[in-house]
Design a protein around this motif. Structure first.
Motif, PDB file in Angstrom:
ATOM      1  N   SER A  22       0.881  -1.172   0.000  1.00  0.00           N
ATOM      2  CA  SER A  22       0.000   0.000   0.000  1.00  0.00           C
ATOM      3  C   SER A  22       0.914   1.217   0.000  1.00  0.00           C
ATOM      4  O   SER A  22       2.033   1.169   0.511  1.00  0.00           O
ATOM      5  CB  SER A  22      -0.912   0.012   1.224  1.00  0.00           C
ATOM      6  OG  SER A  22      -0.160   0.092   2.422  1.00  0.00           O
ATOM      7  N   ASP A  24       0.972   5.653   0.412  1.00  0.00           N
ATOM      8  CA  ASP A  24       0.234   6.847   0.821  1.00  0.00           C
ATOM      9  C   ASP A  24       1.221   7.992   0.980  1.00  0.00           C
ATOM     10  O   ASP A  24       2.382   7.785   1.337  1.00  0.00           O
ATOM     11  CB  ASP A  24      -0.495   6.604   2.142  1.00  0.00           C
ATOM     12  CG  ASP A  24      -1.514   7.703   2.456  1.00  0.00           C
ATOM     13  OD1 ASP A  24      -1.988   8.366   1.518  1.00  0.00           O
ATOM     14  OD2 ASP A  24      -1.826   7.892   3.639  1.00  0.00           O
ATOM     15  N   ILE A  56       4.031   0.214   2.356  1.00  0.00           N
ATOM     16  CA  ILE A  56       4.074  -0.839   3.376  1.00  0.00           C
ATOM     17  C   ILE A  56       3.739  -2.167   2.710  1.00  0.00           C
ATOM     18  O   ILE A  56       2.797  -2.245   1.916  1.00  0.00           O
ATOM     19  CB  ILE A  56       3.032  -0.583   4.484  1.00  0.00           C
ATOM     20  CG1 ILE A  56       3.222   0.775   5.117  1.00  0.00           C
ATOM     21  CG2 ILE A  56       3.070  -1.679   5.526  1.00  0.00           C
ATOM     22  CD1 ILE A  56       2.121   1.115   6.103  1.00  0.00           C
ATOM     23  N   ILE A  63       7.792  -1.431   6.432  1.00  0.00           N
ATOM     24  CA  ILE A  63       7.963  -0.283   5.547  1.00  0.00           C
ATOM     25  C   ILE A  63       8.965  -0.705   4.480  1.00  0.00           C
ATOM     26  O   ILE A  63      10.067  -1.147   4.796  1.00  0.00           O
ATOM     27  CB  ILE A  63       8.500   0.941   6.319  1.00  0.00           C
ATOM     28  CG1 ILE A  63       7.587   1.289   7.493  1.00  0.00           C
ATOM     29  CG2 ILE A  63       8.664   2.125   5.381  1.00  0.00           C
ATOM     30  CD1 ILE A  63       8.186   2.290   8.467  1.00  0.00           C
ATOM     31  N   HIS A 125      -2.209   1.990   7.030  1.00  0.00           N
ATOM     32  CA  HIS A 125      -1.208   2.936   6.531  1.00  0.00           C
ATOM     33  C   HIS A 125      -1.310   4.261   7.281  1.00  0.00           C
ATOM     34  O   HIS A 125      -0.297   4.877   7.625  1.00  0.00           O
ATOM     35  CB  HIS A 125      -1.405   3.157   5.033  1.00  0.00           C
ATOM     36  CG  HIS A 125      -0.138   3.495   4.341  1.00  0.00           C
ATOM     37  ND1 HIS A 125       0.466   2.651   3.459  1.00  0.00           N
ATOM     38  CD2 HIS A 125       0.662   4.562   4.440  1.00  0.00           C
ATOM     39  CE1 HIS A 125       1.579   3.203   3.034  1.00  0.00           C
ATOM     40  NE2 HIS A 125       1.717   4.370   3.618  1.00  0.00           N
ATOM     41  N   GLU A 126      -2.517   4.710   7.554  1.00  0.00           N
ATOM     42  CA  GLU A 126      -2.694   5.946   8.329  1.00  0.00           C
ATOM     43  C   GLU A 126      -2.140   5.778   9.748  1.00  0.00           C
ATOM     44  O   GLU A 126      -1.628   6.726  10.336  1.00  0.00           O
ATOM     45  CB  GLU A 126      -4.172   6.357   8.370  1.00  0.00           C
ATOM     46  CG  GLU A 126      -4.733   6.756   7.019  1.00  0.00           C
ATOM     47  CD  GLU A 126      -4.005   7.928   6.374  1.00  0.00           C
ATOM     48  OE1 GLU A 126      -3.507   8.825   7.093  1.00  0.00           O
ATOM     49  OE2 GLU A 126      -3.909   7.947   5.132  1.00  0.00           O
ATOM     50  N   ASN A 129       1.486   6.521   9.437  1.00  0.00           N
ATOM     51  CA  ASN A 129       1.709   7.971   9.326  1.00  0.00           C
ATOM     52  C   ASN A 129       1.624   8.629  10.703  1.00  0.00           C
ATOM     53  O   ASN A 129       2.427   9.491  11.052  1.00  0.00           O
ATOM     54  CB  ASN A 129       0.689   8.607   8.380  1.00  0.00           C
ATOM     55  CG  ASN A 129       0.863   8.155   6.942  1.00  0.00           C
ATOM     56  OD1 ASN A 129       1.851   7.519   6.580  1.00  0.00           O
ATOM     57  ND2 ASN A 129      -0.109   8.469   6.107  1.00  0.00           N
TER      58      ASN A 129
END
Length: 175
Positions: A22, A24, A56, A63, A125-126, A129
Motif C-alpha cells: 500500500s 500513501d 508498506i 515499511i 497505513h494511516e 503515518n
C-alpha cells in the motif's frame, strides 16, 4: 543503514499476487519559506509543507519504500509516485492507494464495492503515518534548514521500521 528494503515486499507474498504494497503520501509542516511561493502549500493542513510517500508490505506490515521531501503544492501524491515509485513495480504489479493516486495502471483503490479489506489496508497505513508523527521532529513545524528535513524523516522511518522488527508491529490485515 539498509533498514528499508524494497525487495521486502515479497516476504510472505502469496504466489500469483500482483498487489503487494500500500502507498500513501504524508505531509509535514515547515516554516514559511521566503519569499512566499504557493508551491509549498499543503491542502492537508493549509500551510507550507514537504511531501513524502511511504509504502508498506501488505502481508508483513514492513515499511518497504520511503521517498520525497518535495514541496506539497508542486508534488501531488500521483506525481510523486510517477517520479520514481512506479518504475520499481514489476509488470502487472499494483499498489493499493487512495483516490489521490488516480491511475488504474499502477494503483488499485476502493471503489465502493466490497472494499472492506482495501480500506483496512489503507487504515493501517494511516496508523503508520500517525506513528511517524509521534516523533517531535516530524510532528512540530520544522524550524531548521530544509535540506535537513529528509535526513530527519528517513531517520524516523528507519527507527520506526526497527521498532516494527522488534515487536511494535502494525496490526495485521487479511488481504
Amino acid at each position: 543503514m539498509p533498514v528499508i528494503e524494497w525487495e521486502n515486499r515479497f516476504h510472505r507474498a502469496l504466489r500469483g499476487s500482483n498487489i503487494l504494497v500500500s502507498i500513501d503520501g504524508v505531509d509535514f509542516r515547515i516554516m514559511e519559506p521566503s519569499p512566499f511561493n504557493p508551491k509549498w502549500y499543503s491542502h492537508k493542513f493549509h500551510g507550507p509543507g514537504l511531501r513524502y510517500e511511504l509504502a508498506i508490505c501488505i502481508r508483513t506490515g514492513d515499511i518497504v519504500w520511503a521517498y520525497g521531501g518535495l514541496p506539497c503544492g508542486e508534488w501531488s501524491d500521483l506525481r510523486l509516485a510517477r517520479d520514481v515509485f512506479i518504475f520499481g513495480l514489476r509488470e502487472g504489479e499494483k499498489a493499493i492507494a487512495d483516490r489521490g493516486y488516480n491511475d488504474p495502471n499502477f494503483f488499485d483503490f476502493p471503489n465502493g464495492n466490497n472494499d472492506g479489506k482495501k480500506k483496512q489496508v489503507l487504515a493501517r497505513h494511516e496508523t503508520l503515518n500517525r506513528r511517524l508523527k509521534q516523533f517531535d521532529c516530524l510532528q512540530q513545524r520544522f524550524r531548521h534548514d530544509l535540506y535537513l528535513h529528509p535526513l530527519y524523516f528517513h531517520s524516523v522511518v528507519n527507527l520506526t521500521q526497527m521498532m516494527i522488527d522488534h515487536g511494535e508491529t502494525l496490526y495485521s490485515v487479511d488481504f
